[in-house]
Each structure stands twice: as C-alpha cells, then as structure tokens.
Design a protein around this motif. Structure first.
Motif, mmCIF file in Angstrom:
data_model
loop_
_atom_site.group_PDB
_atom_site.id
_atom_site.type_symbol
_atom_site.label_atom_id
_atom_site.label_comp_id
_atom_site.label_asym_id
_atom_site.label_seq_id
_atom_site.Cartn_x
_atom_site.Cartn_y
_atom_site.Cartn_z
ATOM 1 N N LEU A 100 45.236 89.128 1.680
ATOM 2 C CA LEU A 100 45.722 89.157 2.731
ATOM 3 C C LEU A 100 46.965 90.348 2.464
ATOM 4 C CD1 LEU A 100 45.793 85.116 3.560
ATOM 5 C CD2 LEU A 100 44.929 87.204 5.055
ATOM 6 N N ALA A 101 47.851 90.899 3.584
ATOM 7 C CA ALA A 101 48.840 90.901 2.802
ATOM 8 C C ALA A 101 49.797 90.543 3.138
ATOM 9 C CB ALA A 101 48.581 92.148 3.408
ATOM 10 N N PRO A 102 51.128 90.238 3.534
ATOM 11 C CA PRO A 102 52.470 89.435 3.736
ATOM 12 C C PRO A 102 52.721 90.767 6.072
ATOM 13 C CG PRO A 102 52.849 89.254 1.640
ATOM 14 C CD PRO A 102 51.805 90.345 2.100
ATOM 15 N N GLY A 103 53.122 89.711 6.502
ATOM 16 C CA GLY A 103 53.158 90.574 7.839
ATOM 17 C C GLY A 103 51.911 91.082 9.048
ATOM 18 N N GLN A 104 51.156 90.949 7.907
ATOM 19 C CA GLN A 104 49.752 91.557 8.539
ATOM 20 C C GLN A 104 48.588 90.882 9.208
ATOM 21 O OE1 GLN A 104 48.306 94.805 6.478
ATOM 22 N NE2 GLN A 104 50.327 95.743 6.139
ATOM 23 N N THR A 105 47.914 90.886 9.902
ATOM 24 C CA THR A 105 46.762 89.994 10.638
ATOM 25 C C THR A 105 45.444 90.061 9.694
ATOM 26 O OG1 THR A 105 47.831 89.505 12.438
ATOM 27 C CG2 THR A 105 45.487 88.910 12.341
ATOM 28 N N SER A 106 45.255 89.315 8.919
ATOM 29 C CA SER A 106 43.229 89.978 8.382
ATOM 30 C C SER A 106 41.791 90.008 8.988
ATOM 31 C CB SER A 106 43.115 88.015 7.384
ATOM 32 O OG SER A 106 42.796 87.325 8.232
ATOM 33 N N ALA A 107 41.332 89.840 8.724
ATOM 34 C CA ALA A 107 39.977 90.593 9.735
ATOM 35 C C ALA A 107 39.649 89.173 10.852
ATOM 36 C CB ALA A 107 38.991 90.785 8.536
ATOM 37 N N TYR A 108 39.133 89.141 11.666
ATOM 38 C CA TYR A 108 39.068 88.365 12.840
ATOM 39 C C TYR A 108 37.448 87.702 12.021
ATOM 40 C CZ TYR A 108 41.943 88.484 15.643
ATOM 41 O OH TYR A 108 44.022 88.986 16.364
ATOM 42 N N VAL A 109 37.023 86.567 12.189
ATOM 43 C CA VAL A 109 35.674 85.173 11.683
ATOM 44 C C VAL A 109 35.499 85.008 12.919
ATOM 45 C CG1 VAL A 109 34.924 83.358 10.319
ATOM 46 C CG2 VAL A 109 36.835 85.641 9.497
ATOM 47 N N ALA A 110 34.707 84.499 13.756
ATOM 48 C CA ALA A 110 33.327 84.677 14.418
ATOM 49 C C ALA A 110 33.363 83.066 14.817
ATOM 50 C CB ALA A 110 32.496 84.933 14.655
ATOM 51 N N VAL A 111 33.883 82.078 14.497
ATOM 52 C CA VAL A 111 33.613 80.831 15.048
ATOM 53 C C VAL A 111 32.694 80.219 16.945
ATOM 54 C CG1 VAL A 111 35.018 78.890 16.057
ATOM 55 C CG2 VAL A 111 36.461 80.480 15.010
ATOM 56 N N GLN A 112 31.702 79.772 15.604
ATOM 57 C CA GLN A 112 30.352 79.060 16.690
ATOM 58 C C GLN A 112 30.824 78.602 17.829
ATOM 59 O OE1 GLN A 112 27.875 81.203 16.728
ATOM 60 N NE2 GLN A 112 28.578 82.614 15.402
ATOM 61 N N PRO A 113 30.252 77.761 18.927
ATOM 62 C CA PRO A 113 30.614 76.946 19.975
ATOM 63 C C PRO A 113 29.908 75.664 19.167
ATOM 64 C CG PRO A 113 29.632 78.960 21.470
ATOM 65 C CD PRO A 113 29.260 79.213 19.502
ATOM 66 N N ASP A 114 30.627 74.034 19.030
ATOM 67 C CA ASP A 114 30.035 73.457 18.453
ATOM 68 C C ASP A 114 29.352 73.605 17.161
ATOM 69 O OD1 ASP A 114 30.427 72.476 20.883
ATOM 70 O OD2 ASP A 114 28.335 72.789 22.087
ATOM 71 N N GLU A 115 30.162 73.428 16.157
ATOM 72 C CA GLU A 115 30.303 73.884 14.991
ATOM 73 C C GLU A 115 31.899 74.704 14.170
ATOM 74 O OE1 GLU A 115 27.855 76.986 11.640
ATOM 75 O OE2 GLU A 115 27.819 76.871 14.281
ATOM 76 N N ALA A 116 32.031 73.322 13.248
ATOM 77 C CA ALA A 116 33.218 73.858 12.391
ATOM 78 C C ALA A 116 32.877 74.775 11.576
ATOM 79 C CB ALA A 116 33.720 72.199 12.132
ATOM 80 N N LEU A 117 34.591 75.376 11.666
ATOM 81 C CA LEU A 117 34.298 76.951 10.463
ATOM 82 C C LEU A 117 34.810 76.122 9.461
ATOM 83 C CD1 LEU A 117 34.050 79.871 10.157
ATOM 84 C CD2 LEU A 117 35.591 80.510 11.699
ATOM 85 N N GLU A 118 34.937 76.299 8.666
ATOM 86 C CA GLU A 118 35.505 76.163 7.329
ATOM 87 C C GLU A 118 36.037 77.075 6.460
ATOM 88 O OE1 GLU A 118 36.257 73.093 5.907
ATOM 89 O OE2 GLU A 118 35.549 72.232 7.079
ATOM 90 N N LEU A 119 37.454 77.305 6.400
ATOM 91 C CA LEU A 119 38.725 77.949 6.579
ATOM 92 C C LEU A 119 39.353 77.538 4.671
ATOM 93 C CD1 LEU A 119 40.311 79.853 8.986
ATOM 94 C CD2 LEU A 119 38.035 80.776 8.444
ATOM 95 N N ARG A 120 39.322 78.555 3.727
ATOM 96 C CA ARG A 120 40.209 78.322 2.529
ATOM 97 C C ARG A 120 41.085 79.490 2.439
ATOM 98 N NH1 ARG A 120 38.951 73.519 0.611
ATOM 99 N NH2 ARG A 120 36.841 73.199 1.167
ATOM 100 N N LEU A 121 42.630 78.753 1.938
ATOM 101 C CA LEU A 121 43.445 79.751 2.283
ATOM 102 C C LEU A 121 44.117 80.014 1.090
ATOM 103 C CD1 LEU A 121 45.640 79.593 5.154
ATOM 104 C CD2 LEU A 121 43.703 81.438 5.096
ATOM 105 N N ASP A 122 44.319 81.087 -0.254
ATOM 106 C CA ASP A 122 44.584 80.679 -1.097
ATOM 107 C C ASP A 122 46.527 81.150 -0.480
ATOM 108 O OD1 ASP A 122 42.842 79.962 -2.687
ATOM 109 O OD2 ASP A 122 41.779 81.682 -2.639
ATOM 110 N N LEU A 123 47.156 80.686 -1.417
ATOM 111 C CA LEU A 123 48.583 80.982 -0.582
ATOM 112 C C LEU A 123 49.254 80.859 -2.044
ATOM 113 C CD1 LEU A 123 49.168 79.810 2.939
ATOM 114 C CD2 LEU A 123 48.621 81.664 1.751
ATOM 115 N N GLY A 124 49.586 82.063 -3.129
ATOM 116 C CA GLY A 124 50.701 82.100 -3.605
ATOM 117 C C GLY A 124 50.410 80.589 -5.184
ATOM 118 N N GLY A 125 48.490 80.901 -5.230
ATOM 119 C CA GLY A 125 48.213 79.898 -6.074
ATOM 120 C C GLY A 125 48.000 78.637 -5.846
ATOM 121 N N GLN A 126 48.147 78.324 -4.474
ATOM 122 C CA GLN A 126 48.432 76.963 -4.000
ATOM 123 C C GLN A 126 46.945 77.156 -3.116
ATOM 124 O OE1 GLN A 126 49.247 73.574 -4.880
ATOM 125 N NE2 GLN A 126 46.960 72.986 -3.722
ATOM 126 N N GLU A 127 45.504 76.294 -3.018
ATOM 127 C CA GLU A 127 45.039 76.572 -2.071
ATOM 128 C C GLU A 127 45.281 75.572 -1.022
ATOM 129 O OE1 GLU A 127 40.183 77.423 -2.786
ATOM 130 O OE2 GLU A 127 40.962 74.830 -2.540
#
Length: 519
Positions: A60-87
C-alpha cells in the motif's frame, strides 16, 4: 490514521478501530462486487494488504487505492492490514440488498410455504428503542433498518409460523447461533459507518432448504436508505418499486396474493386469471397455480412461468409444484396403493362420482398431477361391506421406498370422500406375484408307466407260478426216465464205495438195487 474501504460502486466507507480492538466486520450491498483499501495518512512502518485464503499480498502507498479484490456472494472475505507494524483484521460480507435499498425480485420468501416463514421480526437498540424498519411481512425477507447515533448495539427477536421450526441468527456472516422463539438475542455491535448485517434462518420440515431473512442496519438515519427523500418524521418519497405508506417505505402494499405491484403505475394490479400469485400481469408471470394446474417455467432456473398441465415426459415435483423432466439417474417407478375404503359395494356402485373424487383427492394428497395417479381396479372386501380400491402411481419424484416422506393416514382420511381404514403400498411383483415355475415334462406318460408296471407285475407273478407249480406238477405225474449209461454210472459208484458202508446199507435196507430204486 485515515483508512477507507473503497467499493466498486464508487462509495467509500471509513474504517474505525478502537484502541483495544484489532478486528472489525462490515456488510456490503449486493452490487459491491469488489473492494480495495486506501490509506490517506503517512506512517513510518510499511503498509500492506493481505488476503490469507487467496494467498495475495499487496503493498500500500499513502493516498493510493490498492488493487481490487473480488467479494463472493454469501461468503465472508477476510482481509489483513499491516499499518505501521500493527496488524488489523477486516471481514466483509455481501448482503442480498442493493445500495439503493432494493432487494431481490421476486423475494425468495414468496416461494416458501407459509409454515416455513417467520410470523414476526423485531429489533431494539441498546437503549431499548425499536429500530426504524419497514413493517414486517412473512413473505418479505429483506429489510433496511437504522438505529440512533448514540446507540451502541442492537438485539433482535423472531417468531416462526411453525411452532416446531428451529431459529438461528448470526452477525456479519459469522457463526450461526441458536435463537429461542420470542426471546431476544445477545447484543450485536453496529458499525459506526457503513452497514451491519443481521440474519435469521428458519429451518422447518415443510421445505427442503432453510429460509434466511436479512436486515442491513446503519446508524444515524431516521429513515431508510431506500428513501429517495427524507424528512424529520421519516421518508417522504421512496425509490421504486417501494411504496410510501405513512412515513415508511414498504416493499409492497398489495394485501392480496392475487395482485402484484406494477412499477410503471406504482399501484397494485390483478394477476392473470390463470395465476394465484404472480410477479406481473401476464399468463407467464405466475408464481403459484390453482388446483390441477402446475407451474411450467421457461427454463429450469426461472422463478415464474405459466400455469398449465404437464406435457408428456414431464412430472410434477411434490414440493415445488413445477413441471420437471425426470432426472437421468431417476427412473419413473410404478407402484400401487391399496385403499381399504369403509363403504359397501352397493353404495360404492350407486354413487358414480366416488371413483372420480377418490382419484382427484388422491392426486392432491400426493401433490402430483392427476395424470400420474390412475385407477387400476377394485375388489369387494369384508363380505361386501368394504371396498379395496387400487391406484396406480407413476412419478419419478414419488418413490415407494420413501413413503414416510409423503404418506400420512390422517391426511388421507381427511381428504377422501369416504373413510379409509388402511393404505398399503404395493409394487408390481407384490400385487401380481410371479407364477411358480412349470414342471419339466415326464419321460413317459403316466399311462405308459401304468402299462409297464402292470406288465412287470404280471411277469413277476406268472414266472414263479409257472416254474414252481405247473412244471413241478407235470414232472410229478411223469415216470422217472432212465437215461443211457445210468446203469454204468451206478456200478462205478458202487465199486468206489467203502465196503463197510455198503455192508451197513445192505443190512439196513435189504437189496442194494432196491435201495437205489431199480425194479
């Protein structure tokens, strides 16, 4: 740090974490097919987005949008964000309601029987105030609601139409939890921004799959997001096809199932005369058909269709009441029902409509077409005081091995025009057992065996009688013949005999020749 969830529909949702909480969940509209992350603030540590289940890692770059990730219907999508050493963990799930507030048309609940629906559904915030939600209707499964800004969470309560149905609920696509009918659930936290999804699942024996009700919840709004214009007292205008009733936007105001909501006229109009329920006014827009008519959709996946009789090769499915082709791996199995009717033969023959009524009611009880239930025969029983009525059933979706799924003596007793004491299911081999195998033809006819036996008995009787009676009697009547050389034979015997023996014989018998039988 300013972090946003970017949706493919062009909307952004600010993500907010409390200091002691590193996990967050969010519900999305059904038209949000892809999501991305944008971080606006500078940070000293590295920025990254990870999708563990798909093995994706994106910087990730500040101020820029990341690549898009598809979200399937009726299925939860798990995302992990590493922001300044904190997840941070983020779970997103798509609801079945669009960003405009519209749900799927027709509503999935309209295809379920009344026993498989909810009788009531209510939500309260943490202050005990009711959430702002459209009036509940059992045949509507999708709702948009809102709570006050200063409320921390929400509870829900539901009641099924079927007392034996099981209820479950979950929050933002998480784990299903048991819900007691009429009692409130545990509290669920409502997201500060965006939508929170609450679901109630109804499992009843009257339908194959459970029915799921969805409520998307947001903070702050005093009217529904589906409203096109809001005022202090609620909605003032609604987004079609919703209709304004009082200050609420409802999915329909049509009170009767024989009418439908027309989007163009924004009013309720009657269905076609061939339909009981419909999605439009045409003959091919039926959702439910009257008795003896069945739904024939344009394709296997179509919801609506025409109400007609099934064509050749098509059979009525008892659950959906749709005309369907028999699956390739499921053959139409012919079996028979023997109904022990409590009616005399005289009364049975006197009323000509009894036969037709029994056939029609039997097809309705089996929930199949009248073409699949045919009269086979009837027999007198109980010395003329009863009738055994035989029906022939041929439908690939009704198998005699699974009779417990559709056989209930109480339903048959209530539906038939005459009382029934017993119903027995018979296969072709049980109704008409195979004849015993024919015996092989004998080597000889029984008559010939009699002649042979009589001849053998005659031989066994006559031969001893001839030898031991007639021949012996004949010889006794004939003098003893002296053959040539017999005197010489006697002289040789006498010469070889011991003198002592000869002397004893002479003294005891007299003349030796006389003893030998010589005259």
């Amino acid at each position: 740090m300013s972090v946003y969830l970017e949706q493919s529909i062009g909307a952004s949702v600010p993500l907010f974490w409390r200091a002691a909480r590193l996990e967050y969940s969010l519900a999305l509209p059904s038209d949000t097919e892809m999501v991305a992350i944008r971080v606006d603030a500078e940070t000293k540590g590295a920025l990254a987005l990870r999708v563990p289940l798909r093995g994706l890692v994106t910087a990730l770059a500040p101020g820029q949008t990341s690549a898009y990730v598809a979200v399937q219907p009726d299925e939860a999508l798990e995302l992990r964000l590493d922001l300044g050493g904190q997840e941070y963990a983020l779970r997103v799930v798509r609801s079945r309601i669009r960003s405009s507030g519209e749900g799927r048309t027709p509503d999935p609940a309209r295809t379920y029987p009344p026993q498989g629906t909810l009788a009531g559904l209510n939500l309260w915030d943490s202050m005990g105030l009711a959430a702002s939600m459209a009036w509940f209707m059992p045949r509507v499964s999708l709702y948009v609601a809102s709570i006050r800004e200063d409320a921390h969470g929400v509870r829900l309560a539901a009641t099924p139409n079927d007392p034996d149905a099981e209820l479950e609920w979950r929050f933002n696509g998480g784990k299903w939890d048991f819900l007691v009918s009429g009692l409130t659930s545990s509290p669920a936290e409502v997201a500060p921004y965006g939508w929170t999804l609450l679901e109630v699942r109804v499992s009843s024996f009257v339908q194959m799959e459970p029915l799921v009700y969805q409520v998307v919840l947001a903070r702050g709004g005093v009217c529904h997001p589906s409203c096109s214009r809001c005022g202090q007292g609620g909605c003032q205008a609604c987004t079609p096809p919703l209709v304004l009733v009082g200050s609420k936007c409802l999915y329909t105001t049509c009170s009767s199932s024989s009418v439908y909501f027309n989007k163009s006229t924004e009013g309720c109009e009657p269905c076609d005369s061939s339909c009981l329920e419909c999605i439009d006014g045409t003959a091919r827009g039926c959702l439910k058909c009257p008795a003896s008519k069945y739904l024939r959709p344009a394709s296997p996946v179509a919801i609506a269709g025409a109400c007609q009789s099934c064509m050749a090769g098509y059979f009525v499915h008892p659950s959906s009441q749709r005309c369907q082709l028999a699956p390739a791996d499921l053959q139409a199995e012919r079996f028979y029902l023997r109904l022990a009717l409590r009616v005399s033969v005289e009364d049975f023959l006197e009323n000509a409509e009894t036969l037709k009524t029994v056939l029609r009611k039997s097809a309705e009880t089996l929930a199949v077409s009248s073409q699949d239930v045919r009269f086979h025969r009837w027999d007198s029983a109980k010395e003329g005081l009863g009738v055994n009525f035989f029906l022939e059933v041929e439908n690939p979706f009704v198998q005699h091995r699974n009779s417990e799924e559709w056989f209930n003596i109480d339903e048959w007793f209530a539906s038939l025009p005459v009382p029934v004491d017993e119903i027995r299911i018979l296969t072709q081999s049980q109704l008409y057992p195979a004849a015993p195998p024919a015996l092989p033809s004998p080597f000889l006819d029984p008559f010939m065996w009699g002649v042979i036996g009589a001849g053998s008995a005659s031989v066994l009787l006559i031969y001893p009688l001839y030898n031991f009676y007639f021949v012996r009697k004949y010889r006794q009547q004939q003098p003893y013949p002296v053959s040539d050389g017999q005197e010489l034979f006697v002289d040789q015997i006498l010469e070889r005999t011991d003198p002592v023996v000869m002397s004893a014989m002479v003294h005891s018998k007299g003349n030796l020749k006389a003893a030998a039988g010589d005259d």
